[in-house]
Scaffold this motif. Structure first.
Motif, short mmCIF file in Angstrom:
data_model
loop_
_atom_site.label_atom_id
_atom_site.label_comp_id
_atom_site.label_asym_id
_atom_site.label_seq_id
_atom_site.Cartn_x
_atom_site.Cartn_y
_atom_site.Cartn_z
N ASN A 1 0.83 -1.20 0.00
CA ASN A 1 0.00 0.00 0.00
C ASN A 1 0.87 1.26 0.00
N ARG A 2 1.97 1.19 0.70
CA ARG A 2 2.86 2.34 0.73
C ARG A 2 3.40 2.62 -0.67
N LEU A 3 3.80 1.58 -1.37
CA LEU A 3 4.33 1.76 -2.73
C LEU A 3 3.26 2.33 -3.66
N ILE A 4 2.04 1.88 -3.51
CA ILE A 4 0.95 2.40 -4.33
C ILE A 4 0.71 3.86 -3.99
N ASP A 5 0.69 4.18 -2.70
CA ASP A 5 0.50 5.58 -2.28
C ASP A 5 1.59 6.48 -2.85
N GLN A 6 2.80 5.93 -3.00
CA GLN A 6 3.91 6.69 -3.56
C GLN A 6 3.93 6.64 -5.09
N GLN A 7 2.93 6.01 -5.66
CA GLN A 7 2.79 5.83 -7.12
C GLN A 7 3.99 5.12 -7.73
N GLN A 8 4.56 4.19 -6.98
CA GLN A 8 5.63 3.33 -7.48
C GLN A 8 4.96 2.03 -7.93
N PHE A 9 4.21 2.13 -9.02
CA PHE A 9 3.33 1.05 -9.44
C PHE A 9 4.06 -0.20 -9.90
N ASP A 10 5.14 -0.06 -10.63
CA ASP A 10 5.87 -1.24 -11.09
C ASP A 10 6.42 -2.03 -9.92
N GLU A 11 7.00 -1.32 -8.96
CA GLU A 11 7.55 -1.98 -7.78
C GLU A 11 6.44 -2.63 -6.95
N ALA A 12 5.32 -1.94 -6.81
CA ALA A 12 4.19 -2.50 -6.07
C ALA A 12 3.66 -3.75 -6.75
N ASP A 13 3.55 -3.71 -8.08
CA ASP A 13 3.05 -4.86 -8.83
C ASP A 13 3.98 -6.06 -8.67
N THR A 14 5.28 -5.83 -8.76
CA THR A 14 6.25 -6.92 -8.59
C THR A 14 6.12 -7.54 -7.21
N LEU A 15 6.01 -6.72 -6.18
CA LEU A 15 5.89 -7.23 -4.82
C LEU A 15 4.58 -7.99 -4.63
N MET A 16 3.48 -7.46 -5.15
CA MET A 16 2.19 -8.15 -5.01
C MET A 16 2.22 -9.50 -5.72
N LYS A 17 2.80 -9.56 -6.90
CA LYS A 17 2.90 -10.83 -7.63
C LYS A 17 3.68 -11.84 -6.82
N ARG A 18 4.78 -11.39 -6.23
CA ARG A 18 5.60 -12.31 -5.42
C ARG A 18 4.83 -12.79 -4.20
N LEU A 19 4.17 -11.87 -3.50
CA LEU A 19 3.42 -12.26 -2.30
C LEU A 19 2.26 -13.20 -2.62
N LEU A 20 1.58 -12.95 -3.72
CA LEU A 20 0.44 -13.78 -4.09
C LEU A 20 0.86 -15.15 -4.62
N SER A 21 2.09 -15.28 -5.09
CA SER A 21 2.55 -16.56 -5.63
C SER A 21 3.06 -17.49 -4.53
N GLN A 22 3.23 -16.99 -3.32
CA GLN A 22 3.78 -17.78 -2.22
C GLN A 22 2.69 -18.23 -1.27
N GLN A 23 2.95 -19.34 -0.61
CA GLN A 23 2.12 -19.76 0.51
C GLN A 23 2.77 -19.15 1.75
N ASN A 24 2.31 -17.97 2.13
CA ASN A 24 3.02 -17.20 3.16
C ASN A 24 2.15 -16.80 4.34
N GLY A 25 1.00 -17.39 4.47
CA GLY A 25 0.15 -17.08 5.61
C GLY A 25 -0.81 -15.93 5.39
N ILE A 26 -0.79 -15.30 4.22
CA ILE A 26 -1.76 -14.25 3.94
C ILE A 26 -3.11 -14.92 3.70
N VAL A 27 -4.08 -14.60 4.55
CA VAL A 27 -5.38 -15.26 4.46
C VAL A 27 -6.15 -14.80 3.23
N GLY A 28 -7.15 -15.59 2.86
CA GLY A 28 -7.91 -15.38 1.64
C GLY A 28 -8.43 -13.97 1.45
N LEU A 29 -9.04 -13.39 2.46
CA LEU A 29 -9.61 -12.05 2.34
C LEU A 29 -8.54 -11.03 1.96
#
Length: 130
Positions: free
Chosen positions: A1-29
């Motif tokens: 969210n911080r990266l999005i707020d700073q309009q660093q969209f490419d970096e935010a997208d890369t991080l979100m893709k990485r987080l969503l591709s992992q089984q890391n404890g982030i719950v469904g919601l």
């Protein structure tokens, strides 16, 4: 969210893709809300229909429908309607719903961030029309 707020969209997208591709404890919601953020980043940056269609799965849309009065979901629907569907009349109705939600939402800083992204989407559509 911080990266999005700073309009660093490419970096935010890369991080979100990485987080969503992992089984890391982030719950469904929270995963679904992150996909909302990912959709916004896609629409504001490249706005590729095929990528958006991949993100708008049946499960994602079900969650978004259930949370249709939540600020980030309203923001995502607004940006999608404005940039992907290019339907400003429908988008204005979503903006009205967002404003109504904002009146009673307990976290004004979140509303401010969501509003900034909505404004950015408006700027994108205006620049596309010129």
């Amino acid at each position: 969210n911080r990266l999005i707020d700073q309009q660093q969209f490419d970096e935010a997208d890369t991080l979100m893709k990485r987080l969503l591709s992992q089984q890391n404890g982030i719950v469904g919601l929270y995963r679904n809300l992150m996909v909302c953020d990912q959709m916004d980043v896609e629409m504001i940056s490249k706005n590729r229909k095929e990528i958006l269609d991949e993100m708008r799965t049946r499960d994602q849309m079900k969650v978004m429908k259930a949370m249709k009065k939540y600020p980030s979901v309203l923001r995502t629907e607004y940006v999608y309607t404005l940039l992907a569907e290019q339907n400003p009349k429908k988008a204005e109705k979503l903006m009205a719903q967002f404003r109504q939600c904002a009146k009673s939402y307990p976290y004004p800083s979140e509303i401010e961030g969501e509003s900034q992204l909505m404004t950015l989407a408006n700027e994108r559509i205006t620049s596309q029309q010129e």
